[in-house]
Motif scaffolding. Structure first.
Motif, short mmCIF file in Angstrom:
data_model
loop_
_atom_site.label_atom_id
_atom_site.label_comp_id
_atom_site.label_asym_id
_atom_site.label_seq_id
_atom_site.Cartn_x
_atom_site.Cartn_y
_atom_site.Cartn_z
N SER A 44 0.85 -1.19 0.00
CA SER A 44 0.00 0.00 0.00
C SER A 44 0.88 1.24 0.00
O SER A 44 2.05 1.20 0.35
CB SER A 44 -0.92 0.00 1.23
OG SER A 44 -0.15 0.02 2.42
N ASN A 255 8.28 -6.70 9.65
CA ASN A 255 7.58 -6.73 8.36
C ASN A 255 8.52 -6.70 7.16
O ASN A 255 8.06 -6.82 6.03
CB ASN A 255 6.61 -5.56 8.26
CG ASN A 255 5.41 -5.72 9.18
OD1 ASN A 255 5.11 -6.82 9.62
ND2 ASN A 255 4.73 -4.63 9.47
N GLN A 505 -9.61 -15.09 7.88
CA GLN A 505 -8.48 -14.51 8.60
C GLN A 505 -8.61 -14.59 10.12
O GLN A 505 -7.82 -13.97 10.84
CB GLN A 505 -8.26 -13.04 8.17
CG GLN A 505 -8.15 -12.85 6.67
CD GLN A 505 -8.02 -11.39 6.27
OE1 GLN A 505 -7.82 -10.51 7.10
NE2 GLN A 505 -8.13 -11.12 4.98
N THR A 506 -9.60 -15.34 10.62
CA THR A 506 -9.81 -15.42 12.06
C THR A 506 -9.69 -16.85 12.56
O THR A 506 -9.75 -17.82 11.80
CB THR A 506 -11.20 -14.89 12.46
OG1 THR A 506 -12.21 -15.80 11.98
CG2 THR A 506 -11.45 -13.50 11.89
N HIS A 524 -4.47 -12.10 12.02
CA HIS A 524 -3.93 -12.46 10.72
C HIS A 524 -4.52 -11.57 9.64
O HIS A 524 -5.63 -11.03 9.80
CB HIS A 524 -4.21 -13.93 10.41
CG HIS A 524 -3.32 -14.89 11.15
ND1 HIS A 524 -1.97 -14.98 10.92
CD2 HIS A 524 -3.61 -15.79 12.13
CE1 HIS A 524 -1.45 -15.90 11.71
NE2 HIS A 524 -2.42 -16.40 12.46
N SER A 525 -3.81 -11.45 8.52
CA SER A 525 -4.29 -10.63 7.41
C SER A 525 -4.54 -11.45 6.16
O SER A 525 -4.71 -10.89 5.08
CB SER A 525 -3.28 -9.51 7.11
OG SER A 525 -2.01 -10.06 6.78
N SER A 526 -4.57 -12.77 6.31
CA SER A 526 -4.89 -13.65 5.18
C SER A 526 -5.38 -14.98 5.74
O SER A 526 -5.57 -15.13 6.95
CB SER A 526 -3.67 -13.84 4.27
OG SER A 526 -4.03 -14.51 3.08
N SER A 544 -0.54 -18.88 8.79
CA SER A 544 -1.38 -18.19 7.80
C SER A 544 -0.62 -17.92 6.51
O SER A 544 0.61 -17.88 6.49
CB SER A 544 -1.89 -16.86 8.38
OG SER A 544 -2.46 -16.03 7.40
N ASP A 546 -0.48 -15.15 5.32
CA ASP A 546 0.11 -13.82 5.45
C ASP A 546 1.59 -13.90 5.85
O ASP A 546 2.21 -12.90 6.19
CB ASP A 546 -0.67 -12.94 6.43
CG ASP A 546 -0.62 -13.47 7.86
OD1 ASP A 546 0.13 -14.44 8.14
OD2 ASP A 546 -1.35 -12.92 8.72
N THR A 562 4.41 -12.97 17.44
CA THR A 562 4.27 -13.20 16.00
C THR A 562 5.63 -13.53 15.42
O THR A 562 6.60 -12.79 15.64
CB THR A 562 3.70 -11.95 15.30
OG1 THR A 562 2.39 -11.67 15.81
CG2 THR A 562 3.59 -12.18 13.80
#
Length: 689
Positions: A44, A255, A505-506, A524-526, A544, A546, A562
């Motif tokens: 992004s 990241n 994602q949950t 999570h984002s994926s 995940s 992600d 994480t």
């Protein structure tokens, strides 16, 4: 001036007179930009719109501008960050109480003195670096020819991803060699190697919040870039957005740093330590704040506050940086212990189909060697009955008393919307027709059996979780709440809680007895492809696409840690003592995360990851034996590989499936392994001695 660079527009720098600051700036800008692009952290914002060629151009503009002597105040920012970062990475809470570090001691007196001496020498060397009087004498081979340090934008653009990553890794290793970290006590050396770069990243992010000069520098150089890339960056607001994006990225080093190092640091914990130091009256930020004044574009580190840092170290003994220590550093960097070529037998012969000899196992300290017994794994049974791919398998637990032991229970789930249940007293006995549950309206993606063998859970493609009474095959509950398919289900060790991981994602937690929703874990984002409980039932681990593995505290439903990988995670498994976490990923590898003590204990961290390579396609599943240090992995390459959990050695390959191996599971006694495949079969494997 020509000795330093040809121009700022992306051309080659001289490979001479490079300092640790030049290496550090190239490392920071390179890992944040190229690492952020690879991990998706730059997807992004303005930076996410840049092509690789444009990103390479921006990188060399930032890198070359940081190298310039006239930007001495910016170089000072990096000096401050490096001094502050290496001290912070030593974790002040481990030190004896001083006016700088106030915490209980966690080190022996001699080790504390050793650290003091090392730190004194490093700060002194960095002071000399600022004056321009320090010259490195420990260059690693080929580092001065690195395009990441000296090359043009075109050279960097032409590098493949792996080479770009390796060259940035070499820069990190070079800085570590110049810091002589081998002189640190062994118990904190690995932690320091893991933490110093994320610490500097956090500090630079904080600096971008407070230091207008540093912000203006980035804006000016981004504007220089915009002069060539006006179609992407065309307004002042665009330039401000770039600075904001890089500031945010530096604040979350997990990241992007997976591009060059194993992410085994706890960013939140490091940031909290940074804040504690900054908030103290005698904090480190005050000790090295405004430590120089510009004098003919030279950096002057004569502020008394820096002298205070050195005064704290005055009583320490000098430690010589011996040539032998440096040679050992280079040897370790060239041949890491975990991947020593001597561990592998190049003359190992191919083994018959559907069997493998486990060779080359190291002798376990205090125990008899598995290698001495030469275990052999063979396929003893192939269970048919599905009309489509088998995507999940599970073993029911066995009674520890042989006289009370129930038949082996094997359950499989398939895309054919059925669940097959085999109860076999002898897993080698000829196949009988399975007991099938066909009361499903959607494909089965995951199956799990409760520890008491009373309940069966299935995750379905229609976004539901179904609970069954296993002895009667009666459906008890249809659990709704997810919005897309359920890819993984798992029972807690006491059988009271069921976890489900979904493409939404949950992770959801359910009360088994009532079907009540207890909570939803969001982070999570994926897609969440895998969930598993720790053997003590206190933690839940999720993997995940992600590229992250998250560890959750079950009681509080809070995220504990994480772990960041560099590829989507397809499966996770914990060792019986919860010390080792295995993860499978789409990059054809398995990663082993060595967790010291309980993963939920404050201050603990994962040890450097061991990456297991051997599969030739994405790895779809992993399982750890409950009785032996053996890891099984299944892959799209149609094979199952067996690894030694403690050493990471490949022990052998099981062949026999005719399509992807989607699932593997060990029996509770560790004697058997079940595998499910796209070839519509379940195979049972057994080891022999």
């Amino acid at each position: 001036m020509n000795d330093i660079m040809n121009d700022l527009d992306g051309n080659t720098l001289s490979n001479s007179n490079k300092s640790v600051l030049d290496e550090l700036s190239a490392l920071i800008w390179g890992t944040s930009l190229f690492g952020g692009q690879i991990t998706g952290a730059l997807n992004s914002g303005i930076l996410g719109e840049l092509s690789l060629a444009q990103l390479s151009h921006l990188f060399i503009i930032w890198r070359n501008a940081t190298f310039l002597p006239q930007n001495s105040r910016v170089r000072l920012v990096f000096i401050e960050a490096l001094i502050k970062g290496i001290i912070l990475a030593l974790h002040p809470n481990q030190f004896q109480q001083t006016d700088l570090f106030s915490a209980s001691t966690a080190l022996k007196g001699s080790e504390y003195s050793q650290i003091q001496a090392w730190l004194k020498r490093r700060v002194t060397a960095l002071r000399q670096e600022a004056f321009g009087t320090h010259e490195s004498k420990c260059w690693l081979k080929n580092i001065t020819q690195s395009p990441m340090l000296c090359g043009s934008a075109e050279e960097i653009f032409n590098l493949d991803i792996r080479t770009r990553s390796h060259q940035l890794q070499d820069l990190k290793k070079q800085i570590e060699a110049e810091l002589y970290i081998d002189a640190l006590p062994e118990q904190i050396r690995n932690i320091f190697r893991s933490d110093w770069l994320p610490c500097i990243s956090l500090i630079l992010s904080e600096t971008l919040h407070k230091n207008k000069l540093f912000v203006d520098f980035l804006k000016d150089e981004t504007e220089n870039f915009a002069a060539f890339q006006w179609d992407v960056i065309s307004t002042i607001e665009d330039i401000q957005n770039v600075v904001h994006q890089i500031k945010k990225l530096l604040h979350h080093p997990q990241n992007y740093l997976s591009f060059i190092q194993i992410v085994d640091f706890d960013t939140e914990a490091l940031y909290q330590e940074l804040q504690k130091i900054d908030n103290k009256d005698s904090g480190l930020s005050n000790l090295i704040k405004d430590v120089s004044q510009s004098n003919n574009q030279r950096i002057s580190l004569t502020d008394t506050k820096v002298e205070k840092v050195l005064e704290l170290l005055e009583n320490s003994q000098e430690i010589e940086d011996s040539t032998s220590k440096q040679k050992k550093i280079e040897e370790d960097l060239t041949n890491p212990p975990n991947f020593s070529p001597s561990r592998y037998n190049p003359e190992r012969k191919r083994v018959p189909v559907a069997s493998v000899v486990l060779t080359g196992l190291p002798v376990t300290r205090g125990e008899s060697s598995l290698n001495a017994m030469r275990p052999i794994w063979r396929c003893i049974n192939t269970l048919s009955g599905h009309s489509d791919s088998v995507v999940s398998v599970a073993f029911g637990q066995q009674n520890s008393d042989p006289e009370l032991r129930s038949p082996y229970l094997v359950v499989s789930g398939s895309w054919d919307k059925s669940i097959n249940i085999w109860q076999l007293k002898n897993l080698e006995q000829s196949q009988e027709l399975p007991n099938s549950i066909t009361d499903n309206s959607a494909s089965i993606y995951s199956v799990a059996i409760s520890p008491d063998r009373q309940f069966l859970a299935t995750g379905c493609a229609n976004s539901t979780v179904r609970l069954w009474h296993l002895p009667t095959n009666r459906r008890l509950h249809i659990l709704t709440g997810h919005s897309v398919p359920i890819y993984s289900v798992a029972f807690s060790p006491n059988g009271e809680i069921l976890a489900s991981g979904s493409g939404d994602q949950t992770i959801k937690l359910w009360q088994v007895s009532t079907g009540e929703l207890l909570g939803t874990l969001i982070g999570h984002s994926s897609f969440v492809y895998s969930v598993t409980f720790s053997p003590d039932g206190e933690l839940l681990v999720s993997g995940s696409t992600d590229k992250t593995i998250k560890i959750w505290q079950l009681k509080t439903q809070q995220l504990v840690r994480t772990l960041i990988g560099n590829s989507p995670v397809t499966s996770v498994s914990l060792s019986p003592n919860s010390h080792i976490l295995a993860s499978a990923s789409r990059d054809e590898t398995i990663k082993l995360w060595q967790i010291q003590g309980s993963p939920s204990e404050g201050g603990t961290r994962a040890a450097p990851t061991r990456t297991l390579r051997g599969h030739t396609a994405e790895v779809l599943c992993v399982a750890i034996s409950p009785r032996a240090p053996v890891l099984a992995s299944g892959s799209h390459d149609k094979t199952i590989k067996l690894w030694h959990l403690e050493t990471g050695e490949l022990m052998g390959t099981l062949t026999g499936h005719f399509d992807s191996v989607n699932a593997v599971a060990f029996s509770s006694d560790g004697h058997f392994l079940a595998s499910g495949s796209h070839d519509k079969t379940v195979k049972i494997w057994r080891h022999f001695y």
